[in-house]
Write a protein that holds these residues in place. Structure first.
Motif, PDB file in Angstrom:
ATOM      1  N   GLN A 125      29.476 -43.022 -36.086  1.00 17.45           N
ATOM      2  CA  GLN A 125      30.763 -42.336 -36.184  1.00 17.45           C
ATOM      3  C   GLN A 125      31.891 -43.000 -35.401  1.00 17.45           C
ATOM      4  O   GLN A 125      33.017 -43.079 -35.908  1.00 17.45           O
ATOM      5  CB  GLN A 125      30.609 -40.870 -35.758  1.00 17.45           C
ATOM      6  CG  GLN A 125      31.827 -40.013 -36.080  1.00 17.45           C
ATOM      7  CD  GLN A 125      31.518 -38.530 -35.988  1.00 17.45           C
ATOM      8  OE1 GLN A 125      30.371 -38.119 -36.134  1.00 17.45           O
ATOM      9  NE2 GLN A 125      32.536 -37.723 -35.735  1.00 17.45           N
ATOM     10  N   PRO A 126      31.669 -43.498 -34.174  1.00 20.24           N
ATOM     11  CA  PRO A 126      32.779 -44.153 -33.465  1.00 20.24           C
ATOM     12  C   PRO A 126      33.362 -45.328 -34.248  1.00 20.24           C
ATOM     13  O   PRO A 126      34.584 -45.515 -34.280  1.00 20.24           O
ATOM     14  CB  PRO A 126      32.129 -44.614 -32.158  1.00 20.24           C
ATOM     15  CG  PRO A 126      30.994 -43.668 -31.946  1.00 20.24           C
ATOM     16  CD  PRO A 126      30.469 -43.389 -33.315  1.00 20.24           C
ATOM     17  N   ALA A 127      32.499 -46.115 -34.890  1.00 19.09           N
ATOM     18  CA  ALA A 127      32.991 -47.248 -35.677  1.00 19.09           C
ATOM     19  C   ALA A 127      33.746 -46.768 -36.910  1.00 19.09           C
ATOM     20  O   ALA A 127      34.739 -47.380 -37.325  1.00 19.09           O
ATOM     21  CB  ALA A 127      31.825 -48.144 -36.092  1.00 19.09           C
ATOM     22  N   VAL A 128      33.302 -45.661 -37.496  1.00 12.50           N
ATOM     23  CA  VAL A 128      33.993 -45.105 -38.657  1.00 12.50           C
ATOM     24  C   VAL A 128      35.376 -44.598 -38.258  1.00 12.50           C
ATOM     25  O   VAL A 128      36.357 -44.788 -38.979  1.00 12.50           O
ATOM     26  CB  VAL A 128      33.159 -43.975 -39.294  1.00 12.50           C
ATOM     27  CG1 VAL A 128      33.945 -43.282 -40.405  1.00 12.50           C
ATOM     28  CG2 VAL A 128      31.850 -44.532 -39.846  1.00 12.50           C
ATOM     29  N   VAL A 129      35.455 -43.962 -37.100  1.00 14.35           N
ATOM     30  CA  VAL A 129      36.757 -43.496 -36.601  1.00 14.35           C
ATOM     31  C   VAL A 129      37.711 -44.677 -36.440  1.00 14.35           C
ATOM     32  O   VAL A 129      38.888 -44.609 -36.822  1.00 14.35           O
ATOM     33  CB  VAL A 129      36.587 -42.747 -35.262  1.00 14.35           C
ATOM     34  CG1 VAL A 129      37.952 -42.481 -34.621  1.00 14.35           C
ATOM     35  CG2 VAL A 129      35.845 -41.440 -35.474  1.00 14.35           C
ATOM     36  N   GLN A 130      37.206 -45.777 -35.882  1.00 10.50           N
ATOM     37  CA  GLN A 130      38.032 -46.973 -35.733  1.00 10.50           C
ATOM     38  C   GLN A 130      38.452 -47.519 -37.098  1.00 10.50           C
ATOM     39  O   GLN A 130      39.581 -47.979 -37.282  1.00 10.50           O
ATOM     40  CB  GLN A 130      37.264 -48.046 -34.956  1.00 10.50           C
ATOM     41  CG  GLN A 130      37.006 -47.717 -33.504  1.00 10.50           C
ATOM     42  CD  GLN A 130      38.277 -47.650 -32.686  1.00 10.50           C
ATOM     43  OE1 GLN A 130      39.241 -48.360 -32.946  1.00 10.50           O
ATOM     44  NE2 GLN A 130      38.293 -46.780 -31.688  1.00 10.50           N
ATOM     45  N   GLY A 131      37.539 -47.459 -38.058  1.00  3.58           N
ATOM     46  CA  GLY A 131      37.857 -47.944 -39.392  1.00  3.58           C
ATOM     47  C   GLY A 131      38.959 -47.139 -40.058  1.00  3.58           C
ATOM     48  O   GLY A 131      39.769 -47.674 -40.816  1.00  3.58           O
ATOM     49  N   ILE A 132      38.990 -45.848 -39.771  1.00  4.27           N
ATOM     50  CA  ILE A 132      40.011 -44.979 -40.359  1.00  4.27           C
ATOM     51  C   ILE A 132      41.355 -45.146 -39.664  1.00  4.27           C
ATOM     52  O   ILE A 132      42.404 -45.176 -40.315  1.00  4.27           O
ATOM     53  CB  ILE A 132      39.560 -43.505 -40.291  1.00  4.27           C
ATOM     54  CG1 ILE A 132      38.343 -43.284 -41.194  1.00  4.27           C
ATOM     55  CG2 ILE A 132      40.695 -42.562 -40.696  1.00  4.27           C
ATOM     56  CD1 ILE A 132      37.739 -41.904 -41.068  1.00  4.27           C
ATOM     57  N   THR A 133      41.334 -45.275 -38.343  1.00  4.66           N
ATOM     58  CA  THR A 133      42.576 -45.198 -37.568  1.00  4.66           C
ATOM     59  C   THR A 133      43.213 -46.550 -37.255  1.00  4.66           C
ATOM     60  O   THR A 133      44.381 -46.594 -36.875  1.00  4.66           O
ATOM     61  CB  THR A 133      42.320 -44.467 -36.241  1.00  4.66           C
ATOM     62  OG1 THR A 133      41.291 -45.159 -35.508  1.00  4.66           O
ATOM     63  CG2 THR A 133      41.868 -43.039 -36.496  1.00  4.66           C
ATOM     64  N   THR A 134      42.478 -47.641 -37.378  1.00  9.70           N
ATOM     65  CA  THR A 134      43.035 -48.949 -37.024  1.00  9.70           C
ATOM     66  C   THR A 134      43.268 -49.794 -38.273  1.00  9.70           C
ATOM     67  O   THR A 134      42.670 -49.543 -39.321  1.00  9.70           O
ATOM     68  CB  THR A 134      42.090 -49.714 -36.074  1.00  9.70           C
ATOM     69  OG1 THR A 134      40.860 -50.000 -36.768  1.00  9.70           O
ATOM     70  CG2 THR A 134      41.786 -48.887 -34.838  1.00  9.70           C
ATOM     71  N   PRO A 135      44.110 -50.818 -38.167  1.00 10.10           N
ATOM     72  CA  PRO A 135      44.398 -51.665 -39.334  1.00 10.10           C
ATOM     73  C   PRO A 135      43.359 -52.754 -39.565  1.00 10.10           C
ATOM     74  O   PRO A 135      43.476 -53.524 -40.521  1.00 10.10           O
ATOM     75  CB  PRO A 135      45.758 -52.284 -38.980  1.00 10.10           C
ATOM     76  CG  PRO A 135      45.744 -52.360 -37.489  1.00 10.10           C
ATOM     77  CD  PRO A 135      44.987 -51.147 -37.022  1.00 10.10           C
ATOM     78  N   PHE A 136      42.346 -52.832 -38.705  1.00 13.61           N
ATOM     79  CA  PHE A 136      41.384 -53.929 -38.811  1.00 13.61           C
ATOM     80  C   PHE A 136      40.410 -53.698 -39.969  1.00 13.61           C
ATOM     81  O   PHE A 136      40.037 -52.567 -40.270  1.00 13.61           O
ATOM     82  CB  PHE A 136      40.601 -54.075 -37.502  1.00 13.61           C
ATOM     83  CG  PHE A 136      41.488 -54.225 -36.304  1.00 13.61           C
ATOM     84  CD1 PHE A 136      42.305 -55.330 -36.165  1.00 13.61           C
ATOM     85  CD2 PHE A 136      41.528 -53.245 -35.327  1.00 13.61           C
ATOM     86  CE1 PHE A 136      43.139 -55.461 -35.074  1.00 13.61           C
ATOM     87  CE2 PHE A 136      42.354 -53.366 -34.228  1.00 13.61           C
ATOM     88  CZ  PHE A 136      43.163 -54.479 -34.096  1.00 13.61           C
ATOM     89  N   ASN A 137      40.003 -54.789 -40.594  1.00  9.54           N
ATOM     90  CA  ASN A 137      39.010 -54.718 -41.662  1.00  9.54           C
ATOM     91  C   ASN A 137      38.313 -56.064 -41.776  1.00  9.54           C
ATOM     92  O   ASN A 137      38.698 -57.035 -41.122  1.00  9.54           O
ATOM     93  CB  ASN A 137      39.662 -54.327 -42.991  1.00  9.54           C
ATOM     94  CG  ASN A 137      40.703 -55.329 -43.448  1.00  9.54           C
ATOM     95  OD1 ASN A 137      40.374 -56.418 -43.907  1.00  9.54           O
ATOM     96  ND2 ASN A 137      41.984 -54.973 -43.311  1.00  9.54           N
ATOM     97  N   SER A 138      37.299 -56.117 -42.606  1.00 12.22           N
ATOM     98  CA  SER A 138      36.511 -57.344 -42.751  1.00 12.22           C
ATOM     99  C   SER A 138      36.957 -58.170 -43.948  1.00 12.22           C
ATOM    100  O   SER A 138      36.196 -58.983 -44.465  1.00 12.22           O
ATOM    101  CB  SER A 138      35.023 -56.994 -42.892  1.00 12.22           C
ATOM    102  OG  SER A 138      34.810 -56.234 -44.068  1.00 12.22           O
ATOM    103  N   GLY A 139      38.197 -57.960 -44.380  1.00 13.22           N
ATOM    104  CA  GLY A 139      38.689 -58.680 -45.546  1.00 13.22           C
ATOM    105  C   GLY A 139      38.634 -60.188 -45.391  1.00 13.22           C
ATOM    106  O   GLY A 139      38.267 -60.913 -46.323  1.00 13.22           O
ATOM    107  N   VAL A 140      38.990 -60.684 -44.200  1.00 12.84           N
ATOM    108  CA  VAL A 140      38.970 -62.133 -43.967  1.00 12.84           C
ATOM    109  C   VAL A 140      37.547 -62.665 -44.077  1.00 12.84           C
ATOM    110  O   VAL A 140      37.292 -63.687 -44.728  1.00 12.84           O
ATOM    111  CB  VAL A 140      39.566 -62.461 -42.585  1.00 12.84           C
ATOM    112  CG1 VAL A 140      39.411 -63.946 -42.287  1.00 12.84           C
ATOM    113  CG2 VAL A 140      41.035 -62.061 -42.532  1.00 12.84           C
ATOM    114  N   ASN A 141      36.611 -61.971 -43.442  1.00 11.63           N
ATOM    115  CA  ASN A 141      35.216 -62.408 -43.513  1.00 11.63           C
ATOM    116  C   ASN A 141      34.688 -62.378 -44.941  1.00 11.63           C
ATOM    117  O   ASN A 141      33.972 -63.292 -45.374  1.00 11.63           O
ATOM    118  CB  ASN A 141      34.337 -61.520 -42.626  1.00 11.63           C
ATOM    119  CG  ASN A 141      34.627 -61.717 -41.154  1.00 11.63           C
ATOM    120  OD1 ASN A 141      35.104 -62.769 -40.745  1.00 11.63           O
ATOM    121  ND2 ASN A 141      34.349 -60.708 -40.350  1.00 11.63           N
ATOM    122  N   GLU A 142      35.039 -61.315 -45.668  1.00 11.60           N
ATOM    123  CA  GLU A 142      34.586 -61.220 -47.056  1.00 11.60           C
ATOM    124  C   GLU A 142      35.157 -62.370 -47.878  1.00 11.60           C
ATOM    125  O   GLU A 142      34.488 -62.918 -48.761  1.00 11.60           O
ATOM    126  CB  GLU A 142      35.022 -59.879 -47.659  1.00 11.60           C
ATOM    127  CG  GLU A 142      34.404 -58.656 -47.006  1.00 11.60           C
ATOM    128  CD  GLU A 142      32.915 -58.546 -47.246  1.00 11.60           C
ATOM    129  OE1 GLU A 142      32.417 -59.161 -48.208  1.00 11.60           O
ATOM    130  OE2 GLU A 142      32.243 -57.850 -46.468  1.00 11.60           O
TER     131      GLU A 142
END
Length: 219
Positions: free
Chosen positions: A165-182
């Protein structure tokens, strides 16, 4: 990870969160596919055909008929015609005309026939609202709704999210994503497919490095 990068913050990728939810929604829809057929009455000969539309991969006879009903009913009722008059003109049951006339979309008519699908639709919209607003405050309540929904697919998703859940909260609230890695992974797979059977590892390595360099210079 915490030992190698103690200051790092784990962030669940929004795309994969959506992907996981979409899979569970698909499981719910498959389990209640009988509702989709039952929600759509049998075609009646007096129903005018709707304009031709491009083929859809998810198109089915029941879906096409529901869309035709919705479009035909609204084509008549939107002109101010009464429910009784529209039913007589279209040769449809009065209750069918009323249901489709009151609906904003043809999908709404199908959901109204199945509480589980309607509940699932509402939960999906709630999650979409959280992502749009980047607001994780409703997450705990949303997870509780999933867990108590009596839908195994959604309950299992709630369990999986709570474990991270903490990582999910960060995923919802922050602009960071794994798009570059993908993107880098996609580049690597593309080069691998292009070079398969044509060259050895040294040339593949050079091409991968060149692609990475080009990505940095021309993002």
């Amino acid at each position: 990870m915490t030992e190698g990068a103690p200051n790092a913050v784990q962030v669940s990728d929004r795309f994969h969160l959506w992907q996981g939810l979409s899979k569970r929604v698909g499981d719910v829809a498959a389990a209640h596919r009988g509702c989709l057929t039952a929600a759509v009455p049998e075609p009646e000969p007096a129903l005018p055909p709707s304009p031709a539309a491009p083929p859809d991969q998810a198109d089915t006879p029941a879906r096409r008929h529901a869309k035709n009903l919705f479009e035909a009913v609204h084509a008549v009722t939107d002109t101010g015609c009464s429910i009784n008059a529209a039913a007589h003109q279209l040769g449809l049951n009065r209750r069918t005309v009323r249901k489709y006339a009151r609906a904003a979309t043809w999908q709404e008519c199908v959901r109204a026939h199945c509480r589980e699908l309607d509940r699932t639709h509402g939960l999906v919209r709630q999650f979409a609202a959280m992502l749009d607003a980047r607001d994780a405050a409703p997450l705990a309540d949303w997870l509780e709704q999933l867990a108590t929904s009596r839908l195994p697919a959604l309950a299992s998703l709630a369990k999986a999210i709570r474990e991270d859940q903490p990582a999910v909260v960060q995923g919802i609230t922050t602009p960071f994503n794994s798009g570059v890695n993908e993107g880098r992974i996609t580049d690597l797979k593309l080069q691998k497919r292009i070079m398969a059977g044509r060259a050895g590892v040294p040339l593949l390595r050079h091409r991968v490095i060149l692609m990475a360099l080009l990505r940095r210079r021309f993002p």
